[in-house]
Design a protein around this motif. Structure first.
Motif, PDB file in Angstrom:
ATOM      1  N   TYR A  12       0.862  -1.178   0.000  1.00 54.36           N
ATOM      2  CA  TYR A  12       0.000   0.000   0.000  1.00 54.36           C
ATOM      3  C   TYR A  12       0.897   1.227   0.000  1.00 54.36           C
ATOM      4  N   VAL A  13       0.506   2.236  -0.736  1.00 55.20           N
ATOM      5  CA  VAL A  13       1.271   3.475  -0.813  1.00 55.20           C
ATOM      6  C   VAL A  13       0.348   4.640  -0.490  1.00 55.20           C
ATOM      7  N   GLY A  14       0.934   5.774  -0.178  1.00 51.86           N
ATOM      8  CA  GLY A  14       0.127   6.957   0.097  1.00 51.86           C
ATOM      9  C   GLY A  14       0.949   8.067   0.714  1.00 51.86           C
ATOM     10  N   PHE A  15       0.219   8.947   1.400  1.00 50.88           N
ATOM     11  CA  PHE A  15       0.819  10.107   2.055  1.00 50.88           C
ATOM     12  C   PHE A  15       0.194  10.309   3.423  1.00 50.88           C
ATOM     13  N   ILE A  16       0.952  10.946   4.309  1.00 54.74           N
ATOM     14  CA  ILE A  16       0.423  11.404   5.583  1.00 54.74           C
ATOM     15  C   ILE A  16       0.864  12.852   5.758  1.00 54.74           C
ATOM     16  N   TRP A  17      -0.069  13.690   6.171  1.00 55.60           N
ATOM     17  CA  TRP A  17       0.232  15.089   6.431  1.00 55.60           C
ATOM     18  C   TRP A  17       0.140  15.307   7.934  1.00 55.60           C
TER      19      TRP A  17
END
Length: 62
Positions: A12-17
């Motif tokens: 799984y890939v993505g971003f966290i802010w």
């Protein structure tokens, strides 16, 4: 073959802010999207904006 019926690990890939900092790119191995999200929360804490997905699922026709 997976005899114990547990799903295989997937990427799984993505971003966290976190607050007003630039987004951090994520790459997580997990058996489900919920497991991936839980792992990110365990690592970075709760209350952040998280966007996470499976590239494999995203590329499938709908």
């Amino acid at each position: 073959m997976n005899a114990d019926k547990t799903p295989p690990l997937r990427e799984y890939v993505g971003f966290i802010w976190i607050e007003d900092k630039p987004g951090i790119r994520l790459r997580v191995l997990a058996r489900s999207l919920d497991e991936a999200r839980t792992g990110v929360i365990e690592e970075y804490g709760d209350g952040h904006v998280i966007s996470i997905w499976s590239e494999e699922d995203a590329s499938k026709a709908r």
